[in-house]
Design a protein around this motif. Structure first.
Motif, PDB file in Angstrom:
ATOM      1  N   LEU A  68       0.837  -1.183   0.000  1.00 66.11           N
ATOM      2  CA  LEU A  68       0.000   0.000   0.000  1.00 66.11           C
ATOM      3  C   LEU A  68       0.879   1.242   0.000  1.00 66.11           C
ATOM      4  N   ILE A  69       0.284   2.326  -0.443  1.00 68.81           N
ATOM      5  CA  ILE A  69       1.056   3.561  -0.457  1.00 68.81           C
ATOM      6  C   ILE A  69       0.340   4.605   0.389  1.00 68.81           C
ATOM      7  N   ASP A  71       0.309   8.495   1.347  1.00 70.58           N
ATOM      8  CA  ASP A  71       0.787   9.764   0.806  1.00 70.58           C
ATOM      9  C   ASP A  71       0.152  10.915   1.574  1.00 70.58           C
ATOM     10  N   ASP A  88       7.218  16.774   1.067  1.00 69.10           N
ATOM     11  CA  ASP A  88       6.132  15.911   0.614  1.00 69.10           C
ATOM     12  C   ASP A  88       6.720  14.517   0.486  1.00 69.10           C
ATOM     13  N   PHE A  90       6.255  10.011   0.977  1.00 67.03           N
ATOM     14  CA  PHE A  90       5.289   8.928   0.875  1.00 67.03           C
ATOM     15  C   PHE A  90       5.899   7.674   1.481  1.00 67.03           C
ATOM     16  N   CYS A  92       5.746   3.308   1.549  1.00 63.58           N
ATOM     17  CA  CYS A  92       5.242   2.031   1.031  1.00 63.58           C
ATOM     18  C   CYS A  92       5.158   1.073   2.203  1.00 63.58           C
ATOM     19  N   LYS A 174       9.093  12.803  -1.981  1.00 67.14           N
ATOM     20  CA  LYS A 174       8.569  13.099  -3.317  1.00 67.14           C
ATOM     21  C   LYS A 174       8.973  14.484  -3.782  1.00 67.14           C
TER      22      LYS A 174
ATOM     23  N   GLU B 131      -1.455  -2.249  -4.401  1.00 65.38           N
ATOM     24  CA  GLU B 131      -2.816  -1.717  -4.441  1.00 65.38           C
ATOM     25  C   GLU B 131      -2.972  -0.659  -5.520  1.00 65.38           C
ATOM     26  N   ASN B 132      -1.966   0.189  -5.672  1.00 66.83           N
ATOM     27  CA  ASN B 132      -2.039   1.255  -6.669  1.00 66.83           C
ATOM     28  C   ASN B 132      -0.690   1.390  -7.372  1.00 66.83           C
ATOM     29  N   LEU B 136       2.525   4.192  -7.107  1.00 62.51           N
ATOM     30  CA  LEU B 136       3.866   3.790  -6.688  1.00 62.51           C
ATOM     31  C   LEU B 136       4.915   4.311  -7.663  1.00 62.51           C
ATOM     32  N   SER B 139       5.193   8.067  -7.609  1.00 67.50           N
ATOM     33  CA  SER B 139       5.845   8.612  -6.421  1.00 67.50           C
ATOM     34  C   SER B 139       7.343   8.402  -6.446  1.00 67.50           C
ATOM     35  N   LYS B 142       8.928  10.764  -8.947  1.00 70.46           N
ATOM     36  CA  LYS B 142       9.017  12.137  -8.451  1.00 70.46           C
ATOM     37  C   LYS B 142      10.134  12.244  -7.412  1.00 70.46           C
ATOM     38  N   ASP B 143      10.254  11.236  -6.582  1.00 65.34           N
ATOM     39  CA  ASP B 143      11.304  11.219  -5.576  1.00 65.34           C
ATOM     40  C   ASP B 143      12.668  11.299  -6.234  1.00 65.34           C
ATOM     41  N   THR B 146      13.289  14.744  -7.761  1.00 68.37           N
ATOM     42  CA  THR B 146      13.649  15.717  -6.730  1.00 68.37           C
ATOM     43  C   THR B 146      15.107  15.584  -6.349  1.00 68.37           C
ATOM     44  N   ILE B 181      11.277  -2.763  -4.396  1.00 70.62           N
ATOM     45  CA  ILE B 181      10.054  -2.719  -3.594  1.00 70.62           C
ATOM     46  C   ILE B 181       9.224  -3.999  -3.752  1.00 70.62           C
TER      47      ILE B 181
END
Lengths: 301, 320
Positions: A68-69, A71, A88, A90, A92, A174, B131-132, B136, B139, B142-143, B146, B181
């Motif tokens: 699951l994530i 955020d 920002d 997130f 896992c 992020k 799940e999504n 993932l 994110s 983007k990490d 950055t 992951i």
């Protein structure tokens, strides 16, 4: 009639059995854990996908087995050098032991609340040990973001596993932002820096252009003066040679040269404005004053 | 029970049986499903995965709720937007205006938009273990963006080579993160990362544009100076050649004139040497002829006694 009643009862019975059967079976999907509870008290955990049995008195609660994530909304934190930065991040995560999870966090919502506490406190604590200049820095060797997030991940992982049976695999960054209220000063600084750079480029251009032009002018002067010098030498050679030639010719007949040259001079300097006083003894006038005797000396008058 | 109700009831029962059979039949038929050409099917039987590579065509399995079929397109390139939203995705969600803001290593703010493309390698992992998965991937991308940007200078990022560097770094790192992951199983393959927009914030855009203009100005000034140089030097050399040429001509003329004059003199001298006095007298008289014609002359009787000549008796003025 009794026969008909019999079949009716039989069909009803079958239907009732089927319905009861449905209540005694449940499917555990690939993506979930199922906890079987009896009047609210958890009895067993099922993680094997497939069809399983229970009594109709038991009920099931399902939990997501997947990664699951989480955020959360970005928050502002303070670095060690008292700079404000908006982080920002997130996370896992997944459930390890659904039973413990159920008893501590309860459900996903509850988990996210707990996660918020953990992540926020860890980021705050760890970030407070780093200067902003060690995170945002032009030399990648000096960048400490990896370290920072690794520490945060590890700390969160320990706490989450211990307290809620949550396995946190990663907490990552992020986005890093500067707070809204600081932005104006950042823009001013950026603008000033850009202006400085623009000025530098233009000055560079002028300096370089000037250098090229000056060098060009120098070279032109050098070329022309050198050419002039050589031209004069050549002319001089011509003059010298001509003098030599004249000298050679004249010096072979100096007497004649003197005669011719003097006569030329007479022609030049005796002009209308000259007054010459001639004596009657003059050679030129000899014919006038002495007549025949000038031509034929010795003859009688 | 009356005879009629019994009859009705009997009819209902008879019809009911057939209806039931029909319903059952239709229900069993609903287990038919088909997979399109570019799809792969994942079949779950009582929740457990029995096949993750069902090919295209017509297949049969037990109907819902015993089984579940998911379709996945393995060849399709999927896209993920970082720093902005695809126009077809902004539905019901307020778009965050700050989502494209990043800080460079020298504390400059930039707006970036990046598109990442990938395709699915493992249907099971993609469908059932995360799940999504899009979130993932997004994110992590983007990490990594950055991190890459926060270690670079703003000028580097704006340059073409900087973009290429960031893109490859984000691709490598994100792929590594995604593999990690999922317990080091490769479940998606990132094919490309494209930094489609890099721009300074509106508030300072003018200042940034001016830097570009300033660079152009600099180049222009230098070019003009070089033009001056490429123009002046050949001209100077041409002039130098001209001077040289003129000098040579002068030299030649001088020498030739001298030679000519000398030759003429030599010839005259030859004559003179042959005929001597006669030539001299002739030359003398010729000259006097010309000269005497134009000068003012005063003829004076020679005072053979020795009285000096008083020049004042000559009226110079009156002779003009």
């Amino acid at each position: 009639m009794a026969h008909k009643k019999d079949t009716m009862f039989k069909t009803l019975a079958i239907i009732i059995i089927l319905i009861l059967g449905l209540f005694c079976l449940f499917i555990c999907d690939e993506t979930e854990f199922v906890i079987v509870t009896l009047f609210g008290k958890p009895v067993r955990t099922v993680s094997q996908p497939g069809i399983h049995a229970k009594t109709f008195l038991h009920s099931t609660t399902r939990f997501d087995k997947r990664l699951l994530i989480y955020d959360p909304t970005p928050s502002e934190f303070l670095t060690m050098d008292k700079k404000n930065v908006v982080v920002d991040c997130f996370a896992c995560w997944k459930i390890i032991d659904p039973l413990v999870f159920y008893q501590t966090a309860g459900d996903i919502e509850g988990a996210e609340r707990r996660l918020y506490d953990i992540v926020y406190s860890e980021v705050s604590a760890v970030l407070g040990k780093y200067d902003l200049s060690s995170l945002i820095v032009t030399d990648p060797e000096q960048g400490r973001i990896d370290q920072l997030m690794a520490t945060v991940t590890e700390n969160c992982r320990v706490r989450a596993e211990r307290d809620f049976s949550i396995a946190i695999k990663d907490v990552q960054l992020k986005q890093l932002l500067l707070p809204q209220q600081n932005k104006q000063s950042v823009f001013d600084r950026m603008r000033a820096e850009r202006q400085r750079i623009a000025k530098m480029y233009r000055a560079e251009g002028e300096e370089e252009a000037l250098k090229i032009r000056a060098a060009t002018d120098r070279e032109v002067k050098a070329i022309l003066s050198e050419a002039y010098r050589e031209a004069q030498i050549i002319k001089g050679e011509g003059d010298a040679e001509s003098i030599r030639i004249y000298g050679e010719a004249y010096s072979q007949n100096p007497g004649f040269y003197k005669l011719v040259r003097t006569l030329e001079a007479y022609q030049k300097f005796l002009d209308e404005k000259t007054t010459v006083v001639l004596s009657s003894d003059s050679e030129l006038l000899k014919l006038m004053t002495e007549g025949e005797r000038a031509i034929f000396p010795g003859s009688a008058r | 029970m009356t005879k009629t109700t019994r009859g009705l009831y009997g009819h209902l029962l008879a019809w009911g049986k057939y209806l039931l059979l029909l319903a059952l039949g239709l229900y069993l038929l609903s287990g038919l499903y088909f997979i399109r050409t570019f799809e792969t099917g994942v079949l779950r039987f009582f929740g457990r995965v029995v096949s993750d590579h069902i090919g295209p065509g017509l297949h049969y399995t037990l109907p819902y709720p015993f089984t579940r079929v998911d379709r996945i397109r393995l060849q399709e390139r999927k896209r993920v937007a970082v720093g902005f939203e695809f126009s077809d995705q902004v539905v019901g969600r307020r778009s965050n205006p700050l989502q494209g803001e990043f800080i460079s290593g020298d504390e400059n703010i930039l707006n970036l938009e990046m598109v990442l493309q990938y395709f699915i390698i493992s249907p099971v992992e993609y469908l059932l273990r995360a799940e999504n998965p899009q979130a993932l991937i997004r994110s992590f991308a983007k990490d990594n963006l950055t991190r890459a940007v926060s270690h670079m200078q703003v000028d580097e990022i704006l340059k073409g080579e900087g973009k290429v560097f960031i893109q490859s770094k984000v691709l490598q790192q994100t792929q590594r993160d995604l593999d990690r992951i999922m317990n080091d199983r490769k479940w998606v393959q990132i094919t490309s990362v494209n930094l489609q927009m890099v721009s300074p914030p509106l508030e300072v855009a003018d200042a940034f544009k001016d830097v570009v203009t300033a660079r152009q100005d600099r180049d222009r000034l230098i070019n003009e100076a070089e033009g001056y140089r490429y123009d002046s030097l050949p001209k100077a050399r041409g002039r130098a050649a001209e001077l040289f040429h003129l000098a040579e001509t002068y030299k030649l003329e001088r020498i030739n004139q001298a030679k000519g004059d000398a030759e003429r003199f030599r010839k005259m001298a030859e004559e003179f040497n042959k005929k001597g006095k006669v030539t001299a007298t002739r030359l003398y008289l010729e000259t006097m002829e010309r000269v005497m014609a134009r000068i003012q002359k005063v003829l004076v009787q020679d005072a053979k006694g020795g009285e000096p000549l008083d020049l004042n008796i000559i009226d110079i003025e009156g002779m003009q």
